[in-house]
Design a protein around this motif. Structure first.
Motif, PDB file in Angstrom:
ATOM      1  N   HIS A 130      44.063  49.989   4.277  1.00 24.78           N
ATOM      2  CA  HIS A 130      44.280  49.778   5.711  1.00 24.78           C
ATOM      3  C   HIS A 130      45.702  49.333   6.042  1.00 24.78           C
ATOM      4  O   HIS A 130      46.240  49.707   7.084  1.00 24.78           O
ATOM      5  N   ARG A 182      41.092  46.957   2.122  1.00 20.44           N
ATOM      6  CA  ARG A 182      42.168  46.172   2.752  1.00 20.44           C
ATOM      7  C   ARG A 182      43.525  46.779   2.415  1.00 20.44           C
ATOM      8  O   ARG A 182      44.367  46.959   3.281  1.00 20.44           O
ATOM      9  N   GLN A 189      38.467  44.813  -1.609  1.00 20.20           N
ATOM     10  CA  GLN A 189      39.920  44.669  -1.483  1.00 20.20           C
ATOM     11  C   GLN A 189      40.606  46.038  -1.404  1.00 20.20           C
ATOM     12  O   GLN A 189      41.667  46.161  -0.811  1.00 20.20           O
TER      13      GLN A 189
END
Length: 88
Positions: A62, A59, A56
């Motif tokens: 990003h 993520r 995570q």
């Protein structure tokens, strides 16, 4: 302005995953507008977090609106790393 980061921390603290999902005017108007976080950002994650997978972190890195993102894992800490290792 660290307001965005404070809001994110407050939302994470109440354990409501829906509030951590990205903002979308139509589908998730209460979500976090990660693209507005443009300051250098540190993502701190508990080494033994068993509530959210370590993947995570990538993520979150990003979707932020900045490329200046550092990720660190807090040794010997779980999901509540700040209480497991308050001095680190």
């Amino acid at each position: 302005n660290l307001h965005n980061l404070r809001v994110l921390a407050d939302r994470a603290a109440i354990l409501s995953p829906a509030l951590l999902l990205p903002y979308c005017a139509q589908h998730n108007p209460l979500g976090v507008d990660y693209q507005r976080i443009v300051v250098p950002t540190l993502i701190a994650w508990g080494e033994y977090d068993n509530m959210m997978p370590a993947a995570q972190t990538q993520r979150f890195a990003h979707v932020l609106g900045t490329d200046d993102v550092a990720i660190t894992y807090i040794a010997r800490a779980g999901h509540f790393a700040h209480t497991d290792q308050p001095l680190l």
